[in-house]
Design an enzyme around this catalytic site. Sequence first.
Site, PDB file in Angstrom:
ATOM      1  N   GLU A  28       0.684  -0.924   0.302  1.00 13.93           N
ATOM      2  CA  GLU A  28      -0.142  -0.588  -0.001  1.00 13.93           C
ATOM      3  C   GLU A  28       1.135   0.822  -0.216  1.00 13.93           C
ATOM      4  O   GLU A  28       0.502   2.492  -1.010  1.00 13.93           O
ATOM      5  CB  GLU A  28      -0.909  -0.018   1.191  1.00 13.93           C
ATOM      6  CG  GLU A  28      -2.666   0.614   1.217  1.00 13.93           C
ATOM      7  CD  GLU A  28      -3.270  -0.425   2.244  1.00 13.93           C
ATOM      8  OE1 GLU A  28      -2.563   1.213   3.144  1.00 13.93           O
ATOM      9  OE2 GLU A  28      -3.592  -0.751   2.410  1.00 13.93           O
ATOM     10  N   ASP A  29       2.130   1.337   0.334  1.00 10.13           N
ATOM     11  CA  ASP A  29       2.518   2.352   0.686  1.00 10.13           C
ATOM     12  C   ASP A  29       4.043   2.476   0.361  1.00 10.13           C
ATOM     13  O   ASP A  29       4.665   3.610   0.695  1.00 10.13           O
ATOM     14  CB  ASP A  29       2.587   2.460   2.656  1.00 10.13           C
ATOM     15  CG  ASP A  29       1.664   2.943   2.905  1.00 10.13           C
ATOM     16  OD1 ASP A  29       0.486   2.481   2.636  1.00 10.13           O
ATOM     17  OD2 ASP A  29       1.331   2.765   4.246  1.00 10.13           O
TER      18      ASP A  29
END
Length: 180
Positions: A62-63
């Site tokens: 996600e990051d």
Amino acid sequence: MNDSLINRAKQYAASAHEAVNQVRKYTNEPYIIHPATVASKVKQVTDDPRVIAAAWLHDTVEDTNVTLEDIKNEFGLKIHDLVESLTDISKSSDGNRKIRKELDRQHTKQASPEAKTIKLADLIDNAHSILSEDRKFAKVFIQEMKLLLEVLSEGDTSLYEEALDIVKQYESAAIKRQLA
């Protein structure tokens, strides 16, 4: 093998988050503090090294620049599946925050009990920092947390109860503030 898998996941997550200069919101501390807290909470309720490793890796896709394919190649299918279950599927083009969170919640609903256990640890840690640092956003976050808890009951019971207690305490304090 067990400790080496967990240590590899820890190092991999640390490198991935560091490579994009990610820091914790509110404190600007190195981001890896969050996965460390999540992994520590998960380790309190399971000794499965794959679940603990996935807790370290839960935000990498996600990051950071890490892909699910990278996770599968580095750590195998089981950890890939756990991380995939924990990775939000919504995109900003899907609509407003409420719509995106509902898409992510439906994705989480399909997750394994192990993935739900990691998600509970993640929610608990995020709740602590949001409740102490951002009272305005806390109201929104707690409502989202309540909805998520509806699909997380298959996760670890003690973490589920801890998360539920955070919501109850917040709501009780909010009622007291209204009455004051």
